[in-house]
Scaffold this motif. Structure first.
Motif, PDB file in Angstrom:
ATOM      1  N   ARG A 444      -6.912   9.285   6.807  1.00  0.00           N
ATOM      2  CA  ARG A 444      -6.517   7.967   7.323  1.00  0.00           C
ATOM      3  C   ARG A 444      -7.664   6.964   7.194  1.00  0.00           C
ATOM      4  O   ARG A 444      -8.831   7.334   7.193  1.00  0.00           O
ATOM      5  CB  ARG A 444      -6.107   8.093   8.794  1.00  0.00           C
ATOM      6  N   GLY A 445      -7.273   5.705   7.090  1.00  0.00           N
ATOM      7  CA  GLY A 445      -8.255   4.630   7.105  1.00  0.00           C
ATOM      8  C   GLY A 445      -9.134   4.560   5.869  1.00  0.00           C
ATOM      9  O   GLY A 445     -10.294   4.149   5.955  1.00  0.00           O
ATOM     10  N   VAL A 446      -8.612   4.940   4.696  1.00  0.00           N
ATOM     11  CA  VAL A 446      -9.377   4.859   3.453  1.00  0.00           C
ATOM     12  C   VAL A 446      -9.322   3.422   2.941  1.00  0.00           C
ATOM     13  O   VAL A 446      -8.261   2.770   2.998  1.00  0.00           O
ATOM     14  CB  VAL A 446      -8.827   5.835   2.405  1.00  0.00           C
ATOM     15  N   LEU A 447     -10.443   2.908   2.448  1.00  0.00           N
ATOM     16  CA  LEU A 447     -10.456   1.553   1.895  1.00  0.00           C
ATOM     17  C   LEU A 447      -9.508   1.472   0.709  1.00  0.00           C
ATOM     18  O   LEU A 447      -9.493   2.344  -0.171  1.00  0.00           O
ATOM     19  CB  LEU A 447     -11.867   1.169   1.480  1.00  0.00           C
ATOM     20  N   GLN A 448      -8.732   0.408   0.677  1.00  0.00           N
ATOM     21  CA  GLN A 448      -7.660   0.301  -0.298  1.00  0.00           C
ATOM     22  C   GLN A 448      -8.176   0.313  -1.731  1.00  0.00           C
ATOM     23  O   GLN A 448      -7.636   1.003  -2.599  1.00  0.00           O
ATOM     24  CB  GLN A 448      -6.860  -0.974  -0.028  1.00  0.00           C
ATOM     25  N   TYR A 449      -9.237  -0.404  -2.009  1.00  0.00           N
ATOM     26  CA  TYR A 449      -9.721  -0.471  -3.385  1.00  0.00           C
ATOM     27  C   TYR A 449     -10.290   0.869  -3.832  1.00  0.00           C
ATOM     28  O   TYR A 449     -10.210   1.222  -5.017  1.00  0.00           O
ATOM     29  CB  TYR A 449     -10.753  -1.589  -3.522  1.00  0.00           C
ATOM     30  N   GLN A 450     -10.853   1.635  -2.899  1.00  0.00           N
ATOM     31  CA  GLN A 450     -11.352   2.959  -3.250  1.00  0.00           C
ATOM     32  C   GLN A 450     -10.203   3.932  -3.519  1.00  0.00           C
ATOM     33  O   GLN A 450     -10.268   4.747  -4.441  1.00  0.00           O
ATOM     34  CB  GLN A 450     -12.239   3.503  -2.143  1.00  0.00           C
ATOM     35  N   ALA A 451      -9.162   3.841  -2.714  1.00  0.00           N
ATOM     36  CA  ALA A 451      -8.012   4.735  -2.905  1.00  0.00           C
ATOM     37  C   ALA A 451      -7.315   4.473  -4.236  1.00  0.00           C
ATOM     38  O   ALA A 451      -6.887   5.411  -4.920  1.00  0.00           O
ATOM     39  CB  ALA A 451      -7.024   4.573  -1.757  1.00  0.00           C
ATOM     40  N   ARG A 452      -7.216   3.213  -4.632  1.00  0.00           N
ATOM     41  CA  ARG A 452      -6.520   2.882  -5.885  1.00  0.00           C
ATOM     42  C   ARG A 452      -7.348   3.213  -7.121  1.00  0.00           C
ATOM     43  O   ARG A 452      -6.802   3.290  -8.226  1.00  0.00           O
ATOM     44  CB  ARG A 452      -6.146   1.394  -5.896  1.00  0.00           C
ATOM     45  N   SER A 453      -8.638   3.416  -6.939  1.00  0.00           N
ATOM     46  CA  SER A 453      -9.514   3.670  -8.084  1.00  0.00           C
ATOM     47  C   SER A 453      -9.969   5.119  -8.164  1.00  0.00           C
ATOM     48  O   SER A 453     -10.892   5.442  -8.911  1.00  0.00           O
ATOM     49  CB  SER A 453     -10.757   2.767  -8.024  1.00  0.00           C
ATOM     50  N   ILE A 454      -9.321   6.040  -7.402  1.00  0.00           N
ATOM     51  CA  ILE A 454      -9.701   7.454  -7.473  1.00  0.00           C
ATOM     52  C   ILE A 454      -9.305   8.009  -8.835  1.00  0.00           C
ATOM     53  O   ILE A 454      -8.131   7.994  -9.183  1.00  0.00           O
ATOM     54  CB  ILE A 454      -9.018   8.266  -6.362  1.00  0.00           C
ATOM     55  N   PRO A 455     -10.246   8.511  -9.616  1.00  0.00           N
ATOM     56  CA  PRO A 455      -9.885   9.077 -10.912  1.00  0.00           C
ATOM     57  C   PRO A 455      -9.350  10.492 -10.771  1.00  0.00           C
ATOM     58  O   PRO A 455      -9.732  11.227  -9.863  1.00  0.00           O
ATOM     59  CB  PRO A 455     -11.223   9.069 -11.683  1.00  0.00           C
ATOM     60  N   PHE A 456      -8.467  10.867 -11.670  1.00  0.00           N
ATOM     61  CA  PHE A 456      -7.977  12.230 -11.681  1.00  0.00           C
ATOM     62  C   PHE A 456      -8.996  13.173 -12.312  1.00  0.00           C
ATOM     63  O   PHE A 456      -9.025  14.356 -12.025  1.00  0.00           O
ATOM     64  CB  PHE A 456      -6.651  12.321 -12.439  1.00  0.00           C
ATOM     65  N   SER A 457      -9.827  12.669 -13.157  1.00  0.00           N
ATOM     66  CA  SER A 457     -10.879  13.480 -13.786  1.00  0.00           C
ATOM     67  C   SER A 457     -11.989  12.547 -14.228  1.00  0.00           C
ATOM     68  O   SER A 457     -11.810  11.325 -14.310  1.00  0.00           O
ATOM     69  CB  SER A 457     -10.334  14.271 -14.968  1.00  0.00           C
TER      70      SER A 457
END
Length: 458
Positions: A444-457
């Motif tokens: 919970r409470g993850v910064l939105q820009y960080q969550a959208r930029s999580i790479p799969f690899s």
């Protein structure tokens, strides 16, 4: 099919349905309440049992399995045959369980958990002890097993306490008591209740009368849970041979589990209340469709989490910040335990004037809610996720009284982002990491820009 037969227990499981069908004639006989109806019901029950016995024997004759050089073939079904072929590489976890009744009959319950999901998520059968060992040596051969974790002394006590599961132990005790009562009748229940009352009278000499029953129940449940955990962890040890992790243990029910190392998808270190006191935390793993089981793989001491790398080479602690506590919403973490705490305090206020006898129970409620609030406050500071440089994903989240520190080792996963108008305006969201084995980790409470930029690899 040409090959070997399953153990007869594999087919006799049909008798569970026979016993259910036998209840129908007996209910009819009880309604009629005469000797003629009783004899008719007994004849019908005998016919049902003979029919299911015949079907079981036919099923046992036409089904079976075969071991080839690199696969396990099984054929099931009586009128409609189903043939399965499982290769070595498709099996992520092989589990051999030998409860007491299986050991008496020379049987083993074998469960295969698969890595590729074109196959069933799992396949279960009953084999003889020799066939089960041959299957294990075929699918996951092991030459030598070098012990990595074999608890002794204080570490053994810690492992037993951290393996305790109150819900499982109580369910096991309830089923066992119910089965024994079918033989002994109500005398067993009356004897157990008399013993409970005797213990309660002894506790009343030390504690107030209102707390005596609650304390007695607490110690009985705790002792039962500890006994259940001891029986399941007796002689437990973990070994590793090349790409195979082996765990063995159990006193009454013997369990052997083999895990293919490359199929391990996540490692979960659980910081429980008991673990905080003992400064040791249980470690669970997920592999393929296997979600971890009841007994942890091993226990790691606080500050020595690097020992996990000796068993799981891909494991990594977070190499960066997981969250920004200043930008989180305290309400999101505290509203549930806060509501439970407020309700418990309100009920305590009412019970103080109306029904003082229930105050001990409500006090336990208040203490539990307070504990959840403390863990939630910790989650406010520590919960989050981070993509590590070695391509693993670190996820930390809290659930009830436990903090989970997870290292996701697989790239075969999915992310789900949950947002609402208030979180969008503050640039936050909740992220759920979904593994193929249907395990979900929610931060919970993850910064939105960080969550959208999580790479799969990487």
């Amino acid at each position: 099919m040409n090959g070997r037969r399953f153990h007869i227990l594999y087919c006799l499981r049909l008798f569970r349905y026979a016993l259910l069908l036998c209840l129908v004639p007996m209910v009819q006989a009880l309604i009629a309440f005469d000797w003629t109806s009783l004899f008719t019901a007994l004849k019908q029950d005998a016919a049902i049992l003979l029919f299911f016995l015949a079907v079981s024997l036919v099923r046992w004759y036409v089904t079976g399995f075969a071991l080839t050089q690199d696969s396990f073939e099984a054929q099931t079904g009586v009128f409609v045959h189903s043939k399965y072929t499982f290769s070595k590489s498709s099996v992520a976890v092989l589990e051999i369980v030998r409860p007491l009744y299986c050991r008496l009959l020379g049987a083993s319950r074998v469960t295969l958990y698969f890595h590729n999901y074109a196959a069933p998520r799992r396949f279960q059968c009953y084999l003889t002890k020799r066939d089960a060992q041959a299957l294990a040596d075929l699918l996951m051969p092991v030459r030598q097993d070098h012990s990595i974790f074999s608890p002794t002394g204080y570490e053994k006590l810690s492992f037993v306490m951290l393996s305790a599961n109150v819900i499982t132990a109580c369910a096991f005790a309830w089923v066992s008591l119910d089965r024994i009562q079918e033989v002994l009748g109500d005398s067993l229940r009356q004897l157990a209740w008399m013993q409970f009352e005797q213990i309660e009278l002894l506790v009343e000499r030390i504690l107030p009368a209102g707390l005596a029953a609650l304390a007695t129940l607490f110690f009985l449940v705790g002792g039962l849970t500890f006994l259940y955990a001891f029986l399941h962890t007796a002689g437990f040890r973990v070994c590793r041979n090349g790409g195979i992790i082996i765990s063995k243990g159990g006193l009454v029910t013997k369990t052997e589990r083999r895990v293919r190392l490359r199929c391990v998808s996540a490692c979960d270190i659980r910081v429980t209340p008991a673990g905080r006191l003992l400064r040791r935390y249980p470690v669970f793993i997920a592999a393929g469709s296997f979600t971890g089981g009841e007994v942890p793989l091993f226990v790691v001491k606080k500050g020595q989490e690097a020992r996990v790398e000796a068993l799981l080479p891909g494991y990594s602690k977070p190499d960066g910040p997981l969250c920004d506590p200043a930008r989180k919403s305290p309400v999101q973490y505290l509203w549930k335990p806060g509501a439970l705490l407020a309700l418990g305090l309100a009920l305590c206020g009412v019970a103080f004037n109306v029904l003082p006898g229930v105050l001990p129970v409500l006090a336990a409620w208040v203490l539990g809610a307070l504990g959840c609030m403390i863990v939630s406050l910790e989650g406010l500071r520590r919960e989050g996720l981070h993509k590590n440089e070695n391509r693993t994903l670190s996820v930390v989240f809290t659930r009830f009284f436990t903090r989970h520190e997870v290292c996701v080792l697989t790239q075969d996963l999915a992310y789900t982002l949950f947002e609402h108008p208030f979180s969008v305006s503050e640039g936050r969201c909740d992220v759920t990491v979904c593994l193929p084995c249907r395990v979900r980790y929610r931060a919970r409470g993850v910064l939105q820009y960080q969550a959208r930029s999580i790479p799969f690899s990487l």
